[in-house]
Design an enzyme around this catalytic site. Structure first.
Site, PDB file in Angstrom:
ATOM      1  N   ASP A  23       0.779  -1.242   0.000  1.00  0.00           N
ATOM      2  CA  ASP A  23       0.000   0.000   0.000  1.00  0.00           C
ATOM      3  C   ASP A  23       0.815   1.299   0.000  1.00  0.00           C
ATOM      4  O   ASP A  23       0.448   2.274   0.675  1.00  0.00           O
ATOM      5  CB  ASP A  23      -0.969   0.002   1.199  1.00  0.00           C
ATOM      6  CG  ASP A  23      -1.957  -1.157   1.156  1.00  0.00           C
ATOM      7  OD1 ASP A  23      -1.913  -1.939   0.196  1.00  0.00           O
ATOM      8  OD2 ASP A  23      -2.763  -1.282   2.093  1.00  0.00           O
ATOM      9  N   GLU A  71      -4.635  -0.720  -1.230  1.00  0.00           N
ATOM     10  CA  GLU A  71      -5.937  -0.839  -0.570  1.00  0.00           C
ATOM     11  C   GLU A  71      -6.906  -0.074  -1.457  1.00  0.00           C
ATOM     12  O   GLU A  71      -6.780   1.142  -1.627  1.00  0.00           O
ATOM     13  CB  GLU A  71      -5.902  -0.268   0.850  1.00  0.00           C
ATOM     14  CG  GLU A  71      -7.206  -0.545   1.604  1.00  0.00           C
ATOM     15  CD  GLU A  71      -7.145  -0.211   3.092  1.00  0.00           C
ATOM     16  OE1 GLU A  71      -6.037   0.010   3.634  1.00  0.00           O
ATOM     17  OE2 GLU A  71      -8.219  -0.170   3.719  1.00  0.00           O
ATOM     18  N   LYS A 128      -6.590  -4.752  -3.122  1.00  0.00           N
ATOM     19  CA  LYS A 128      -7.147  -5.550  -2.026  1.00  0.00           C
ATOM     20  C   LYS A 128      -8.193  -4.731  -1.269  1.00  0.00           C
ATOM     21  O   LYS A 128      -7.942  -3.581  -0.911  1.00  0.00           O
ATOM     22  CB  LYS A 128      -6.021  -6.010  -1.090  1.00  0.00           C
ATOM     23  CG  LYS A 128      -5.241  -4.883  -0.422  1.00  0.00           C
ATOM     24  CD  LYS A 128      -4.168  -5.483   0.464  1.00  0.00           C
ATOM     25  CE  LYS A 128      -3.412  -4.481   1.296  1.00  0.00           C
ATOM     26  NZ  LYS A 128      -4.203  -3.630   2.163  1.00  0.00           N
ATOM     27  N   LYS A 131      -7.585  -5.063   4.861  1.00  0.00           N
ATOM     28  CA  LYS A 131      -6.275  -4.680   5.375  1.00  0.00           C
ATOM     29  C   LYS A 131      -5.244  -5.744   4.994  1.00  0.00           C
ATOM     30  O   LYS A 131      -4.115  -5.428   4.646  1.00  0.00           O
ATOM     31  CB  LYS A 131      -6.327  -4.482   6.898  1.00  0.00           C
ATOM     32  CG  LYS A 131      -7.326  -3.413   7.366  1.00  0.00           C
ATOM     33  CD  LYS A 131      -7.120  -2.069   6.705  1.00  0.00           C
ATOM     34  CE  LYS A 131      -8.088  -1.026   7.231  1.00  0.00           C
ATOM     35  NZ  LYS A 131      -8.084   0.200   6.374  1.00  0.00           N
ATOM     36  N   VAL A 156       3.265   0.273   4.256  1.00  0.00           N
ATOM     37  CA  VAL A 156       2.530   0.969   5.312  1.00  0.00           C
ATOM     38  C   VAL A 156       1.116   0.413   5.468  1.00  0.00           C
ATOM     39  O   VAL A 156       0.565  -0.127   4.516  1.00  0.00           O
ATOM     40  CB  VAL A 156       2.456   2.478   4.999  1.00  0.00           C
ATOM     41  CG1 VAL A 156       3.838   3.090   5.001  1.00  0.00           C
ATOM     42  CG2 VAL A 156       1.735   2.778   3.687  1.00  0.00           C
ATOM     43  N   THR A 157       0.544   0.631   6.664  1.00  0.00           N
ATOM     44  CA  THR A 157       1.219   1.001   7.887  1.00  0.00           C
ATOM     45  C   THR A 157       1.600  -0.283   8.636  1.00  0.00           C
ATOM     46  O   THR A 157       0.954  -1.309   8.479  1.00  0.00           O
ATOM     47  CB  THR A 157       0.353   1.885   8.817  1.00  0.00           C
ATOM     48  OG1 THR A 157      -0.838   1.166   9.181  1.00  0.00           O
ATOM     49  CG2 THR A 157      -0.040   3.179   8.135  1.00  0.00           C
ATOM     50  N   CYS A 161      -2.030  -2.682   7.741  1.00  0.00           N
ATOM     51  CA  CYS A 161      -2.019  -3.569   6.568  1.00  0.00           C
ATOM     52  C   CYS A 161      -0.790  -4.468   6.500  1.00  0.00           C
ATOM     53  O   CYS A 161      -0.875  -5.599   6.009  1.00  0.00           O
ATOM     54  CB  CYS A 161      -2.187  -2.752   5.298  1.00  0.00           C
ATOM     55  SG  CYS A 161      -3.852  -2.062   5.184  1.00  0.00           S
ATOM     56  N   GLN A 201       8.645 -14.753  20.755  1.00  0.00           N
ATOM     57  CA  GLN A 201       8.346 -16.186  20.898  1.00  0.00           C
ATOM     58  C   GLN A 201       8.956 -17.013  19.763  1.00  0.00           C
ATOM     59  O   GLN A 201       8.313 -17.893  19.192  1.00  0.00           O
ATOM     60  CB  GLN A 201       6.825 -16.408  20.947  1.00  0.00           C
ATOM     61  CG  GLN A 201       6.133 -15.611  22.061  1.00  0.00           C
ATOM     62  CD  GLN A 201       4.634 -15.820  22.059  1.00  0.00           C
ATOM     63  OE1 GLN A 201       4.149 -16.890  22.430  1.00  0.00           O
ATOM     64  NE2 GLN A 201       3.893 -14.806  21.636  1.00  0.00           N
TER      65      GLN A 201
HETATM   66  N1  TIU Z   1      -2.623   0.263   4.349  1.00  0.00           N
HETATM   67  C1  TIU Z   1      -3.068   0.432   5.595  1.00  0.00           C
HETATM   68  O1  TIU Z   1      -2.335   0.221   6.553  1.00  0.00           O
HETATM   69  N2  TIU Z   1      -4.359   0.911   5.756  1.00  0.00           N
HETATM   70  C2  TIU Z   1      -4.762   1.663   6.827  1.00  0.00           C
HETATM   71  O2  TIU Z   1      -5.927   2.035   6.930  1.00  0.00           O
HETATM   72  N3  TIU Z   1      -3.802   2.005   7.741  1.00  0.00           N
HETATM   73  C3  TIU Z   1      -3.936   2.843   8.806  1.00  0.00           C
HETATM   74  O3  TIU Z   1      -2.995   2.927   9.581  1.00  0.00           O
HETATM   75  N4  TIU Z   1      -5.030   3.539   8.972  1.00  0.00           N
END
Ligand code: TIU
Length: 220
Positions: A23, A71, A128, A131, A156-157, A161, A201
């Site tokens: 993303d 996304e 996609k 997430k 990210v993030t 995701c 772990q």
């Molecule tokens: N790509 C992704 O992480 N989508 C999010 O909505 N991330 C947020 O941190 N909001």
């Protein structure tokens, strides 16, 4: 190939490994997109772009498979559950018109991968609706068809995701490594916590490592 990683060294074969870039689209990295409508300072995320670009270039030179995800929802939002669209109190919701087009909708300017990391011919680009990169996508079938067993993650993030995708991949049997300087969160303490949980772990979700040892191994 072996690289120093946490919680212990990570071994992989380039021919059976994909670089999965989660993303890195304008919606999250630039002002006026989904990330900002959620109330976040998007400047933090842009800082990882040079490190991501270095890894992507080296991985391309090594001939490894590259997967880019976005996304993204269909224009009629048929793949966006109301529970996702109506959650919270954003300034703009998924599907609303913003400065970079409709928020998180396929084909809109804001939904494109940032130019520095733009896909090239032969790379997989996957839209996609969730997430996680495996939910409602052909990713697992594509990777199985290509003989892939190991995944290197960037993007990210970290705790949303990226972590969701890594957990989905881990449950499907892939050995996953997250490149620490090639992922970021709007919340630095969430990034730190996500890295710790992934490698806890005995690598319960996977490994983490900075990009430097990977770049050195690819160059050797
Ligand atoms: N790509 C992704 O992480 N989508 C999010 O909505 N991330 C947020 O941190 N909001």
């Amino acid at each position: 190939m072996h690289i120093d990683a946490q919680p212990f060294p990570y071994s992989f074969d380039v021919a059976r490994t994909a670089l999965v870039i989660i993303d890195m689209q304008r919606d999250f990295i630039e002002p006026g997109g989904f990330g900002e409508t959620l109330g976040n300072d998007v400047a933090l995320l842009e800082a990882i772009v040079p490190a991501c670009k270095a890894v992507l270039s080296a991985w391309r030179r090594a001939g490894g498979l590259v997967v880019h995800t976005r996304e993204a929802h269909a224009p009629d939002l048929s793949d966006c559950p109301p529970a996702k669209r109506l959650r919270g109190n954003p300034t703009l919701r998924i599907g609303d018109a913003g400065p970079m087009g409709r928020i998180l909708v396929t084909g809109e300017p804001g939904n494109q991968i940032i130019p520095a990391l733009a896909p090239v011919d032969g790379e997989i680009v996957l839209d996609k609706p969730g997430k996680g990169a495996f939910h409602a996508t052909p990713l697992h079938a594509l990777l199985q068809g290509a003989g892939i067993t190991h995944l290197l993650f960037m993007g990210v993030t970290t705790e949303v995701c990226v972590q969701t995708s890594m957990r989905e991949a881990n449950d499907r049997g892939y050995d996953c490594l997250l490149l620490e300087d090639c992922t970021e969160s709007y919340f630095p303490h969430f990034k730190a916590a996500a890295l710790e949980m992934i490698r806890a772990q005995g690598a319960i979700v996977g490994w983490t490592a900075p990009s430097a040892p990977l770049l050195a191994a690819l160059q050797a």
